[in-house]
Scaffold this active site. Structure first.
Site, PDB file in Angstrom:
ATOM      1  N   HIS A  64       0.938  -1.210   0.011  1.00  0.00           N
ATOM      2  CA  HIS A  64      -0.048  -0.034  -0.100  1.00  0.00           C
ATOM      3  C   HIS A  64       0.940   1.238  -0.073  1.00  0.00           C
ATOM      4  O   HIS A  64       2.046   1.217  -0.095  1.00  0.00           O
ATOM      5  CB  HIS A  64      -0.906   0.019   1.185  1.00  0.00           C
ATOM      6  CG  HIS A  64      -0.142  -0.053   2.417  1.00  0.00           C
ATOM      7  ND1 HIS A  64       0.404  -0.800   3.006  1.00  0.00           N
ATOM      8  CD2 HIS A  64      -0.291   1.069   3.357  1.00  0.00           C
ATOM      9  CE1 HIS A  64       1.012  -0.532   4.212  1.00  0.00           C
ATOM     10  NE2 HIS A  64       0.398   0.679   4.506  1.00  0.00           N
ATOM     11  N   HIS A  66       1.167   3.951   2.034  1.00  0.00           N
ATOM     12  CA  HIS A  66       1.658   4.624   3.281  1.00  0.00           C
ATOM     13  C   HIS A  66       3.059   4.739   3.285  1.00  0.00           C
ATOM     14  O   HIS A  66       3.943   3.912   2.576  1.00  0.00           O
ATOM     15  CB  HIS A  66       1.173   3.912   4.357  1.00  0.00           C
ATOM     16  CG  HIS A  66      -0.244   4.297   4.777  1.00  0.00           C
ATOM     17  ND1 HIS A  66      -1.013   3.667   5.729  1.00  0.00           N
ATOM     18  CD2 HIS A  66      -0.763   5.392   4.622  1.00  0.00           C
ATOM     19  CE1 HIS A  66      -2.330   4.123   5.892  1.00  0.00           C
ATOM     20  NE2 HIS A  66      -1.998   5.296   5.461  1.00  0.00           N
ATOM     21  N   ASP A  68       5.914   4.619   5.082  1.00  0.00           N
ATOM     22  CA  ASP A  68       6.576   3.457   5.699  1.00  0.00           C
ATOM     23  C   ASP A  68       6.786   2.458   5.092  1.00  0.00           C
ATOM     24  O   ASP A  68       7.579   1.345   5.443  1.00  0.00           O
ATOM     25  CB  ASP A  68       6.172   3.388   7.301  1.00  0.00           C
ATOM     26  CG  ASP A  68       4.679   2.684   7.322  1.00  0.00           C
ATOM     27  OD1 ASP A  68       3.722   3.150   6.599  1.00  0.00           O
ATOM     28  OD2 ASP A  68       4.756   1.822   8.341  1.00  0.00           O
ATOM     29  N   HIS A  69       5.921   2.226   4.016  1.00  0.00           N
ATOM     30  CA  HIS A  69       6.160   1.071   3.074  1.00  0.00           C
ATOM     31  C   HIS A  69       6.510   1.461   1.526  1.00  0.00           C
ATOM     32  O   HIS A  69       6.811   0.602   1.093  1.00  0.00           O
ATOM     33  CB  HIS A  69       4.748   0.327   3.151  1.00  0.00           C
ATOM     34  CG  HIS A  69       4.237  -0.307   4.218  1.00  0.00           C
ATOM     35  ND1 HIS A  69       4.362  -1.506   4.565  1.00  0.00           N
ATOM     36  CD2 HIS A  69       3.979   0.234   5.603  1.00  0.00           C
ATOM     37  CE1 HIS A  69       3.928  -1.929   5.609  1.00  0.00           C
ATOM     38  NE2 HIS A  69       3.627  -0.826   6.476  1.00  0.00           N
ATOM     39  N   HIS A 141      -7.560  -1.706   5.669  1.00  0.00           N
ATOM     40  CA  HIS A 141      -6.934  -0.827   5.911  1.00  0.00           C
ATOM     41  C   HIS A 141      -7.192   0.806   5.517  1.00  0.00           C
ATOM     42  O   HIS A 141      -7.904   0.503   4.493  1.00  0.00           O
ATOM     43  CB  HIS A 141      -5.160  -0.910   5.361  1.00  0.00           C
ATOM     44  CG  HIS A 141      -3.948  -0.376   6.187  1.00  0.00           C
ATOM     45  ND1 HIS A 141      -3.933  -0.426   7.656  1.00  0.00           N
ATOM     46  CD2 HIS A 141      -3.153   0.545   5.778  1.00  0.00           C
ATOM     47  CE1 HIS A 141      -2.653   0.246   7.876  1.00  0.00           C
ATOM     48  NE2 HIS A 141      -2.277   1.054   6.659  1.00  0.00           N
ATOM     49  N   ASP A 212      -0.300  -4.180   5.760  1.00  0.00           N
ATOM     50  CA  ASP A 212      -0.930  -3.710   7.128  1.00  0.00           C
ATOM     51  C   ASP A 212      -2.273  -4.126   6.978  1.00  0.00           C
ATOM     52  O   ASP A 212      -3.068  -3.849   5.773  1.00  0.00           O
ATOM     53  CB  ASP A 212      -0.671  -2.096   7.192  1.00  0.00           C
ATOM     54  CG  ASP A 212       0.647  -1.822   7.580  1.00  0.00           C
ATOM     55  OD1 ASP A 212       1.390  -2.434   7.569  1.00  0.00           O
ATOM     56  OD2 ASP A 212       1.059  -0.530   7.703  1.00  0.00           O
ATOM     57  N   HIS A 270       6.479  -5.492  11.837  1.00  0.00           N
ATOM     58  CA  HIS A 270       5.736  -4.437  12.005  1.00  0.00           C
ATOM     59  C   HIS A 270       5.445  -4.186  13.362  1.00  0.00           C
ATOM     60  O   HIS A 270       4.167  -3.861  13.798  1.00  0.00           O
ATOM     61  CB  HIS A 270       4.541  -4.487  11.004  1.00  0.00           C
ATOM     62  CG  HIS A 270       3.979  -3.280  10.528  1.00  0.00           C
ATOM     63  ND1 HIS A 270       2.932  -2.422  11.665  1.00  0.00           N
ATOM     64  CD2 HIS A 270       4.318  -2.249   9.523  1.00  0.00           C
ATOM     65  CE1 HIS A 270       2.448  -1.379  10.907  1.00  0.00           C
ATOM     66  NE2 HIS A 270       3.170  -1.191   9.862  1.00  0.00           N
TER      67      HIS A 270
END
EC number: 3.1.-.-
Length: 305
Positions: A64, A66, A68-69, A141, A212, A270
């Site tokens: 996805h 976001h 942090d990914h 998510h 996530d 995570h």
């Protein structure tokens, strides 16, 4: 297959954990290669601490969008090009991944000197090269998010060379045809069916890598019967409601899913930055109380599938 965790922290990095990135070393005798699952900020630096060459990286799967990914992706793409790597690279990810990559490269005046393909995916099978297939499953998510199920195709069983020699079949090219299950004809007119001399197929390995997610309907199908399941355990049992409200899972939910899906091993990752080493061991104990075959991923931990 071999998993190398490059980043295991949720949301933000800590002194000992970078944000999410997982390297999959295919380790196939006829097709080597590296796949990357998610690419948080600093992933290319984490990769420098391993023995793996970015030139071997040929596929990246983003769960996805976001940060942090994702935020490590432009830098990795550019560094790969600056290193003179010309091997093609394919990126798979949700809607918007193409715009993100193209915009980041355009406004920074950057480019790649190798073929770069960007595939925006939906749920379902997204890749099959004859050796393995990858299927995407929708997760729960705030942003569109996917988990990936990687399944090796079954491998042919061993050829009974001794029995073939006894039947008068000379070693060499004929053995290769028989190992492929084909029927050959000998000079004396006899037909030999390769299937009669092959052991049972060797089942391929299966791996589930979750992005996530909170609890969701697709999770069981994604994980059912896999050898290894990689799943977030962002918060402990006491903070389960908070985790779910943000599209995340608790230790209990990850371990319960592993038990219900009948997986071989659960690897949790995570983890929230609120947990130090002692706190992470607490998360591991909570999971093992439900599903004993649980391991905790740390940065640079390696697991065989």
């Amino acid at each position: 297959m071999e998993l190398i965790f490059l980043g295991t922290s949720a949301g933000v990095p800590t002194r000992t954990r970078n944000v999410t990135a997982i390297l999959l070393n295919l380790q196939h005798p006829t097709q080597s290669g590296l796949w990357l699952f998610d690419c948080g900020e600093g992933t290319q630096h984490q990769l420098l601490h391993t023995a793996f060459n970015p030139g071997k990286l040929d596929k990246i799967f983003i769960s996805h969008l976001h940060g942090d990914h994702l935020f490590g992706l432009p830098g990795l793409l550019c560094s790969r090009s600056m290193s003179g790597i010309v091997q093609p690279l394919t990126i798979y990810g949700p809607q918007g991944i193409r715009e993100f990559v193209e915009t980041a490269l355009r406004i920074s005046g950057s480019w790649t000197d190798y073929p770069l393909e960007i595939v925006e995916i939906g749920a379902g099978e997204i890749f099959d090269d004859g050796l393995r297939k990858v299927t995407a499953y929708p997760l729960e998510h705030p942003l569109e998010c996917y988990g990936y199920r990687i399944e090796e195709h079954d491998k042919p069983g061993a050829l009974n060379a001794q029995a073939l020699k006894a039947a008068g079949v000379p070693p060499g090219p004929l053995f290769q045809a028989l190992k492929a299950g084909k029927t050959i004809m000998l000079e004396d007119g006899r037909q030999i069916n390769g299937a009669d001399y092959l052991a049972a197929p060797v089942p391929g390995k299966a791996l589930a890598i979750f992005g996530d997610t909170g609890p969701c309907d697709a999770a069981l199908d994604l994980a059912k019967g896999v050898d290894v399941m990689v799943h977030e355990a962002t918060l402990d049992i006491t903070m389960e409601a908070k985790a779910n409200s943000r599209g995340h899972s608790s230790t209990r939910q990850a371990a319960t899913l592993a038990r219900e899906a009948g997986v071989g091993k659960l690897i949790i990752t995570h983890v929230s930055s609120r947990y130090d080493d002692k706190g992470c061991q607490h998360l591991l104990r909570e999971c093992r109380s439900i599903f004993p075959a649980t391991e905790l991923a740390n940065d640079f931990t390696v697991f065989n599938v």
